[in-house]
Scaffold this motif. Structure first.
Motif, short mmCIF file in Angstrom:
data_model
loop_
_atom_site.label_atom_id
_atom_site.label_comp_id
_atom_site.label_asym_id
_atom_site.label_seq_id
_atom_site.Cartn_x
_atom_site.Cartn_y
_atom_site.Cartn_z
N LYS A 95 -12.34 7.29 -21.43
CA LYS A 95 -12.07 6.59 -22.27
C LYS A 95 -11.54 5.23 -21.98
O LYS A 95 -11.56 4.11 -22.47
N ARG B 267 -13.05 1.44 -22.55
CA ARG B 267 -12.30 0.58 -23.30
C ARG B 267 -12.51 -0.89 -22.43
O ARG B 267 -12.54 -1.84 -23.03
N THR C 48 -13.96 -4.50 -23.92
CA THR C 48 -13.10 -5.55 -24.14
C THR C 48 -13.14 -6.69 -23.03
O THR C 48 -12.65 -7.79 -23.09
#
Length: 527
Positions: A454, A458, A462
């Motif tokens: 995770k 992420r 980003t």
């Protein structure tokens, strides 16, 4: 087809091994021939439909569905067959004529296809089937079921359903052909048990447990090098020779020079390697990277035979002629192997030597100093062990070399498939040249926890710089500590190196990207 698609659907959503065994067994008991035999072929990877390729399916879908919509849907779903089965539109005009939509009927139609006919026939079948049946057909046709059912589990289910011994089923499996009429005749009492007397069939390998923290008494165990090739079984019966991989795949056509020189009847277990003088191996064997040039080839050119000559390093003997030796101890089988081996061509076969070590501490020191590129570690075999199928605690152990590590920079990320289709879980990483250029050195998709996945996903979302279909280029700021078994020179990669079994061992948020390793550092690890 409906019953088979229902079976696949239930298997996909069933985690329990026992529940999967019962589902398959119940299906086999109520399904008529030849459908159940063909279902077994699909579940075990023995079904071959050469005309149906992923590229044909994609082109066929593009002709019926908006290509942009399909690619966006495929990116989200993560599986081509599932996406096609869901997005395929109902036909404007219902298909004309009748069609045999049984499993055997569909397979017979697909097996007779030429590649030019495949799109039209596939489209006609998709028009006639439900979404669940479409999914089953496409998975089956491309040989990519991936439903959490191994070939061994499917054979175990068959054996359990009919009260057979699974090892007896495994023994003759590769000598039979779908839809396995002789096997079901035996299972239901209509015929005799098939035998391997006149067919070069595959026998399941004996496997090893990782050594981990275990320490053994060298008076009870023999030690050999664990060579970094592929495990093979050589079978010669009634004048026929076959080479089988660990999975039981027939690879005879890929290594004809080895098969041609195995002329003594019997069954041997060994490691398939490529000669290493030209590639720098110290044990007469090159690294796995050299062997990869030969794997999976249906035809082998004269140049390939010359540049990458294959041979087998012999580990064990299962049969000497027609005599089954598997119940003997390892010590007795080793003596029989040493007597058998001199009758083989020394250019193609040699013996895996025993490592002489007075005690475990001495073996540990020998293992620590082994740097041959073709050595993966050490095997420990109990001297009184019979040759038994699968992994049995306490009999054989594998003790791999400690992995190498390097600090690399994430460069690209790609979405995974199946349960990971919503995450960027496949990472390409690189190291620096002396000139300061970052070049890819490997790709990994394992080694991290769910929480770390995770976090990595992420970061990708980003820190994206560019998108290339399902691939994202990211800012070159995140350092990953990568573990790998070995590293080899590679002409296929711009960096000039290729890692063996890379995996993410740590996320180095504490380390600046500029301090990641250089490619020259990796080169010093070769061999």
């Amino acid at each position: 087809m409906h019953a088979f698609s229902a079976l696949l659907d239930r298997l996909i959503y069933t985690r329990s091994r026992n529940a999967k065994l019962k589902l398959i067994g119940d299906y086999l008991k109520v399904t008529p021939d030849p459908d159940r035999g063909l279902a077994m072929a699909a579940l075990t990877g023995d079904l071959n439909i050469p005309a149906v390729k992923p590229a044909i399916i994609r082109a066929m879908v593009d002709a019926r569905v908006d290509p942009v919509l399909f690619r966006m849907s495929r990116d989200y779903v993560g599986d081509t067959a599932e996406t096609v089965s869901l997005i395929w539109p109902d036909p404007i005009t219902p298909p004309e004529g009748e069609a045999d939509l049984s499993l055997s009927g569909i397979i017979a139609r697909l097996a007779a296809l030429s590649r030019s006919d495949a799109p039209a026939v596939l489209a006609d079948l998709l028009d006639r089937l439900t979404p669940e049946e479409r999914f089953a057909m496409l998975k089956m046709a491309t040989g990519a079921l991936r439903i959490g059912v191994s070939a061994r589990l499917a054979k175990t289910a068959l054996a359990n359903a009919f009260g057979l011994d699974v090892d007896a089923v495994e023994e003759v499996w590769h000598g039979l052909r779908p839809p396995y009429a002789e096997l079901f005749d035996w299972a239901e009492g209509r015929g005799d048990q098939p035998t391997a007397a006149d067919v070069p069939v595959f026998r399941s390998f004996m496997l090893a447990h990782p050594l981990e923290e275990t320490r053994v008494d060298m008076a009870d165990y023999a030690a050999e090098w664990k060579w970094d090739g592929i495990r093979v079984q050589m079978v010669r019966v009634a004048g026929q020779t076959r080479l089988y991989s660990r999975a039981g795949d027939d690879i005879t056509h890929s290594f004809p020079e080895v098969a041609a020189q195995f002329t003594a009847e019997g069954v041997l277990d060994g490691e398939l390697l490529v000669k290493g003088e030209a590639q720098g191996g110290e044990g007469g064997a090159a690294s796995f990277n050299a062997l990869q040039q030969r794997l999976g080839r249906k035809t082998v050119s004269a140049k390939m035979l010359k540049d990458y000559p294959a041979f087998v390093r012999l580990y064990d003997i299962l049969f000497d002629g027609a005599e089954d030796l598997r119940a003997l101890s390892w010590t007795d089988r080793r003596a029989r192997l040493e007597a058998f081996a001199p009758g083989l061509d020394p250019e193609r076969f040699d013996l895996s030597l025993i490592i002489e070590a007075a005690d475990f501490e001495a073996l540990e020191a020998i293992r620590g100093n082994a740097r041959d590129a073709a050595i993966e570690g050490v095997m420990l075999k109990r001297r009184d062990s019979a040759y038994v199928t699968g992994r049995r605690v306490g009999l054989w152990y594998k003790w791999k070399r400690d992995p190498l590590t390097a600090d690399c920079v994430m460069m690209y990320a790609q979405r995974g498939s199946g349960k990971r289709s919503s995450f960027y879980s496949d990472y390409t990483f690189g190291c620096w040249t002396e000139a300061g250029e970052l070049l890819p050195v490997g790709k990994a998709y394992s080694g991290f926890t769910d929480e770390e996945l995770k976090s990595l996903d992420r970061f990708v979302r980003t820190h994206t710089l560019n998108r290339f279909g399902p691939v994202r280029e990211v800012e070159k700021t995140l350092v990953l500590e990568v573990a790998f078994d070995s590293i080899h020179e590679s002409k296929r990669h711009k960096s000039g190196v290729a890692m063996r079994f890379p995996r993410i061992s740590r996320i180095r948020t504490d380390k600046p990207a500029a301090e990641a390793d250089r490619i020259d550092t990796l080169r010093r690890m070769i061999g």
